[in-house]
Motif scaffolding. Sequence first.
Motif, PDB file in Angstrom:
ATOM      1  N   GLY A 124     -69.153  63.869  -7.494  1.00 55.81           N
ATOM      2  CA  GLY A 124     -68.601  62.533  -7.388  1.00 55.81           C
ATOM      3  C   GLY A 124     -68.520  61.783  -8.691  1.00 55.81           C
ATOM      4  O   GLY A 124     -67.806  60.786  -8.781  1.00 55.81           O
ATOM      5  N   ARG A 387     -62.538  61.035  -2.569  1.00 56.75           N
ATOM      6  CA  ARG A 387     -63.316  61.130  -3.795  1.00 56.75           C
ATOM      7  C   ARG A 387     -64.367  62.246  -3.764  1.00 56.75           C
ATOM      8  O   ARG A 387     -64.562  62.977  -4.733  1.00 56.75           O
ATOM      9  CB  ARG A 387     -63.985  59.773  -4.064  1.00 56.75           C
ATOM     10  CG  ARG A 387     -64.807  59.699  -5.335  1.00 56.75           C
ATOM     11  CD  ARG A 387     -63.966  59.976  -6.576  1.00 56.75           C
ATOM     12  NE  ARG A 387     -64.807  60.005  -7.769  1.00 56.75           N
ATOM     13  CZ  ARG A 387     -65.047  58.952  -8.540  1.00 56.75           C
ATOM     14  NH1 ARG A 387     -64.493  57.783  -8.249  1.00 56.75           N
ATOM     15  NH2 ARG A 387     -65.802  59.055  -9.602  1.00 56.75           N
ATOM     16  N   TRP A 388     -65.055  62.373  -2.621  1.00 58.02           N
ATOM     17  CA  TRP A 388     -66.209  63.278  -2.587  1.00 58.02           C
ATOM     18  C   TRP A 388     -66.820  63.132  -1.203  1.00 58.02           C
ATOM     19  O   TRP A 388     -66.305  62.411  -0.358  1.00 58.02           O
ATOM     20  CB  TRP A 388     -67.195  62.848  -3.702  1.00 58.02           C
ATOM     21  CG  TRP A 388     -68.491  63.570  -3.775  1.00 58.02           C
ATOM     22  CD1 TRP A 388     -68.695  64.913  -3.938  1.00 58.02           C
ATOM     23  CD2 TRP A 388     -69.798  62.970  -3.709  1.00 58.02           C
ATOM     24  NE1 TRP A 388     -70.033  65.181  -3.982  1.00 58.02           N
ATOM     25  CE2 TRP A 388     -70.735  64.016  -3.842  1.00 58.02           C
ATOM     26  CE3 TRP A 388     -70.255  61.658  -3.548  1.00 58.02           C
ATOM     27  CZ2 TRP A 388     -72.106  63.779  -3.822  1.00 58.02           C
ATOM     28  CZ3 TRP A 388     -71.612  61.424  -3.528  1.00 58.02           C
ATOM     29  CH2 TRP A 388     -72.523  62.480  -3.669  1.00 58.02           C
ATOM     30  N   ARG A 475     -74.603  56.706  -3.104  1.00 59.96           N
ATOM     31  CA  ARG A 475     -73.245  57.231  -3.199  1.00 59.96           C
ATOM     32  C   ARG A 475     -72.412  56.452  -4.218  1.00 59.96           C
ATOM     33  O   ARG A 475     -71.594  57.040  -4.939  1.00 59.96           O
ATOM     34  CB  ARG A 475     -72.585  57.216  -1.817  1.00 59.96           C
ATOM     35  CG  ARG A 475     -73.173  58.266  -0.879  1.00 59.96           C
ATOM     36  CD  ARG A 475     -72.697  58.136   0.555  1.00 59.96           C
ATOM     37  NE  ARG A 475     -73.211  59.239   1.366  1.00 59.96           N
ATOM     38  CZ  ARG A 475     -72.462  60.186   1.949  1.00 59.96           C
ATOM     39  NH1 ARG A 475     -71.151  60.137   1.846  1.00 59.96           N
ATOM     40  NH2 ARG A 475     -73.014  61.161   2.634  1.00 59.96           N
ATOM     41  N   THR A 479     -70.706  57.863  -7.932  1.00 58.66           N
ATOM     42  CA  THR A 479     -69.260  57.821  -8.146  1.00 58.66           C
ATOM     43  C   THR A 479     -68.933  56.663  -9.097  1.00 58.66           C
ATOM     44  O   THR A 479     -69.270  56.719 -10.260  1.00 58.66           O
ATOM     45  CB  THR A 479     -68.526  57.696  -6.795  1.00 58.66           C
ATOM     46  OG1 THR A 479     -69.077  56.598  -6.048  1.00 58.66           O
ATOM     47  CG2 THR A 479     -68.678  58.970  -5.966  1.00 58.66           C
TER      48      THR A 479
END
Length: 544
Positions: A124, A387-388, A475, A479
């Motif tokens: 990420g 994104r991930w 998270r 990212t």
Amino acid sequence: MTSYAFPVALTRPALLEKTVYIVASGDLRLSANTAGWSTQRQLEADFTGAVERFGYAVHRAHDVNTATGHGFIDSQRAGLDVFRNIPLDAPLVVVDAVWQYSHHVLAGLRSHRGPILAVANWAGDFPGLVGLLNLTGSLTKADIAYSSLWSKDFSDAWAVDKVGEWLDTGSIRHDLSHVRDLGALPNTEEVRLGRSLARQLRDEKAIIGVFDEGCMGMYNAIIDDELLNPLGIYKERLSQSALLAEMYTVTDAEAQAVRRWLDEVGFTFHFGPDDAADLTEAQVHDQMKMYVAAMRIADDFGADAIGIQYQQGLKDMVPASDLVEGLLNNVQRPPVYSRDGSRELYAGAALPHFNEVDEGVAVDALVTNRIWSAMGLDPANTLHDIRWGEQYGDEFVWVFEISGAVPASHNGGYDKSCGRRQPAVFFPKGGSTLSGTSKPGEIVWSRVFIMDQVLHVDLGRGHVADLPEKETQRRLEATDKQWPIMHAVLHGVSRDQLMARHKANHLQVVYAPDADIADRALAAKAALFAELGVLVHLCGDVNL
């Protein structure tokens, strides 16, 4: 006798035996390429290790540029030069750990005759997965055969086996059993509504205002008029320079009124003192002028939706357009009036914005807005980057992040949203995001794309998970913490199925009040697209 200067025929190097050739497509921006270079080097080393397990060597087809300090192909011209020295039949891999501009390598890939593989690392911190999906979506549009693969470090058995499969056969087969074509639709009010709205669109037509086409090399995000016009949708080609000029006509008082409105509804800006690193009042003031300017130009041309490129050109002139885009996509937003003050523009309605001038998003946003509005639902919809993601409990929870702004209603309101400075590595002039954590709830997701020279749309269902704040922050830290995040769970679609099928870096999402209404709205959307002649595919668990 006349003497002409005939060109010397291009001579390519001989193909090296049992050798895989790799290239790295990168960003146009030096700052982004420099920031991602160490991650790229690690990915190339990991992928090389997987290839060497099968007795193959890896040859990097271009060197590190000593002037820039990185080894990315950073322009279309650089890509043309690199591909002149690659044997046409070579097994070729595009290895990317960062966002990349697909047109940097598209010309070379169009004429390449050997097997093509696009790979990214499952991580990420840099948007390699986003870049991979844009490249594969662009290759799909261009009718170029390819395979794709992703892995955390290319040491897991699944990824290694897939590398071997590609080396043996020149292709990789992924599980696409979650996709089915739309069959006969039931005779319901939702289906009737979708077909009726399709006929209205085709008969009365709509305009999308495009502020400079072709953002960040996203070839897949351009829909030719010959495909778009039969839907009843036409482009008004606008210039970002006109947007900048219109900003100069917006008064300080008008900008301050927009800002006051945001303050009164509880929106929080995170300001700091350093213009180069922090969000400042002056940056936001300019964004408020852009918001007014964008709406006035949209009104001038009667646009039903608009898209601002921003990432090239405007990024060096003014703060980011993202806050503007998030405001436009929300029904509740600061009022904007005509230049003479006599009319409120687009009163009581969202003006759909297709971020990064992605015209697949434009079609989807326009259609979704009309269906949800006709059903009496909140029509606020937006794209997200895929994104991930990681497993959380019993669910695989995706990290969907748009690089700047979502409609405030997706976060639960302006008082649950905030503005942070856009990262300087991408946005030198700063500007505020419209950030927050998307609220739990039922969603319909979709993507309009070009394949086999015709328009398709994938439709699916999902929900937004309610993760603990600690996990949300983890998270975000993994990212881009400045950006809005959605914890998305796609019903009946696994991680690898989505990656193998999806034909874009962007995915469209819209909320519904509950599962039953989401299913009904999806049926209306499927009916509308089918009536327009778009090929509709249902993905995963869809109750239709």
